[in-house]
Write an enzyme that holds these catalytic residues in place. Structure first.
Site, PDB file in Angstrom:
ATOM      1  N   ALA A  65       0.865  -1.179   0.000  1.00  0.00           N
ATOM      2  CA  ALA A  65       0.000   0.000   0.000  1.00  0.00           C
ATOM      3  C   ALA A  65       0.903   1.232   0.000  1.00  0.00           C
ATOM      4  O   ALA A  65       2.045   1.176   0.469  1.00  0.00           O
ATOM      5  CB  ALA A  65      -0.867  -0.019   1.245  1.00  0.00           C
ATOM      6  N   GLY A 109       0.499  -5.068   0.897  1.00  0.00           N
ATOM      7  CA  GLY A 109      -0.686  -5.139   0.037  1.00  0.00           C
ATOM      8  C   GLY A 109      -0.386  -5.765  -1.325  1.00  0.00           C
ATOM      9  O   GLY A 109      -1.273  -6.321  -1.968  1.00  0.00           O
ATOM     10  N   GLU A 112      -0.589  -9.384  -0.764  1.00  0.00           N
ATOM     11  CA  GLU A 112      -2.014  -9.685  -0.529  1.00  0.00           C
ATOM     12  C   GLU A 112      -2.814  -9.634  -1.833  1.00  0.00           C
ATOM     13  O   GLU A 112      -3.707 -10.449  -2.061  1.00  0.00           O
ATOM     14  CB  GLU A 112      -2.578  -8.702   0.506  1.00  0.00           C
ATOM     15  CG  GLU A 112      -1.909  -8.893   1.865  1.00  0.00           C
ATOM     16  CD  GLU A 112      -2.239  -7.784   2.857  1.00  0.00           C
ATOM     17  OE1 GLU A 112      -1.942  -6.611   2.572  1.00  0.00           O
ATOM     18  OE2 GLU A 112      -2.819  -8.091   3.906  1.00  0.00           O
ATOM     19  N   GLU A 132       4.487  -5.135   7.194  1.00  0.00           N
ATOM     20  CA  GLU A 132       3.695  -4.081   7.853  1.00  0.00           C
ATOM     21  C   GLU A 132       4.143  -3.839   9.284  1.00  0.00           C
ATOM     22  O   GLU A 132       4.045  -2.735   9.804  1.00  0.00           O
ATOM     23  CB  GLU A 132       2.204  -4.449   7.849  1.00  0.00           C
ATOM     24  CG  GLU A 132       1.515  -4.317   6.498  1.00  0.00           C
ATOM     25  CD  GLU A 132       1.550  -5.577   5.650  1.00  0.00           C
ATOM     26  OE1 GLU A 132       2.408  -6.459   5.905  1.00  0.00           O
ATOM     27  OE2 GLU A 132       0.724  -5.695   4.727  1.00  0.00           O
TER      28      GLU A 132
END
Ligand code: HXC
Length: 258
Positions: A65, A109, A112, A132
């Site tokens: 992200a 992300g 993911e 993260e």
């Protein structure tokens, strides 16, 4: 449609969606995620598309992200907003198969996103991780859930707690990816897999996707019943008659998606 953060090309009935924010190693910002959702919905609607590939650059599938975009958000911003949930759910709504072709970093992300696809083919230079924890947060769109189902608790804990990266060989060994190929051959291999899927009856392809995905949502007994009913249902299709007749007549099947 013209996009700013992705590039979409359709070739041989395969839609290739390439994440394209090289300046940020394809970090997933809202603009990219919105365009990705739109492109996926469009590919799912397009009769000329029978399989979808999501890929990035050689250096990065996606480095996670967008930290710059997230850094100043409050709890209320991320809780009430639709930062990532909407786009990831958009992927889950796609009924055509989606292959993640991963080269370089697939972190946070990015990892993911790859795991939300139907399967992952990666290059030898791929690096997967859920770092993260180094940012003071936890994975938010599957890094503690899908990863645990794919590689088991021990490796998922290790990756999420230490933030270490997993290389391609380890990712294949642990079942995170289906194939590893030399880096320059990644797209050729992904296209070859996608073309093979595109040749099949699209009715059967959808059934296979639904059935495998159901195994993550239900008990074994219910999953087996679901699978058996789908198997029975396919005997109502022309493509089942064609597939079996072609085998007996020693010829290639001509599926008509009926
Ligand atoms: C914003 C990013 C970024 C990211 C890289 N960049 N990752 N920008 N968000 N996630 C930017 C850098 O700031 C830099 O911009 C440029 O991309 C190149 O990155 P470098 O760090 O200079 O490259 P390199 O030294 O090769 O290191 C590559 C890297 C590192 C190891 C991938 O960039 C890195 O650690 N990135 C962050 C990975 C991460 O923590 N991902 C998880 C994010 S949180 P400038 O302008 O300086 O050149 C997450 C949560 C998801 O994903 C949960 C959703 C609900």
């Amino acid at each position: 449609m013209a996009y700013q953060t992705i590039v979409v090309e359709i070739e041989d009935e395969v839609a290739v969606i390439r994440l394209d924010r090289p300046e940020a190693l394809n970090a997933l910002n809202m603009a990219l995620l919105t365009e990705l959702s739109d492109a996926l919905a469009e590919a799912d609607r397009n009769d000329k598309v029978r399989c979808i590939i999501i890929t990035g650059s050689e250096k990065a599938f996606a480095a996670g992200a967008d930290i710059r975009e997230m850094a100043d958000k409050s709890f209320v911003d991320v809780f009430t907003g639709d930062m990532f949930t909407g786009p990831i759910e958009a992927i889950m709504r796609v009924r055509k198969p989606i292959i993640a072709a991963v080269s370089g970093y697939a972190l946070g992300g990015g990892c993911e996103l790859a795991m939300a696809c139907d399967f992952i083919i990666c290059a030898e230079n791929a690096k997967f991780g859920q770092p993260e924890i180094n940012l003071g947060v936890v994975a938010g769109i599957g890094g503690t859930q899908r990863l645990t189902r794919f590689v088991g608790k021990s490796k998922a804990m290790d990756m999420n707690l230490t933030g270490r990266f997993m290389d391609a060989a380890e990712a294949e060994r642990s079942g995170l990816v289906s194939r590893v190929v030399p880096t320059p051959k990644l797209m050729a291999e992904a296209m070859s897999a996608a073309r093979k899927i595109a040749e099949k009856s699209q009715v059967t392809v959808r059934v296979v996707k639904e059935s495998v995905n159901r195994s993550y949502e239900t008990t074994l007994r219910e999953g087996l019943l679901f699978e058996r009913r789908l198997f029975h249902a396919l005997f109502a299709t022309e493509d089942q008659k064609e597939g079996m007749a072609a085998f007996l007549e020693k010829r290639e099947p001509q599926f008509r998606d009926r």
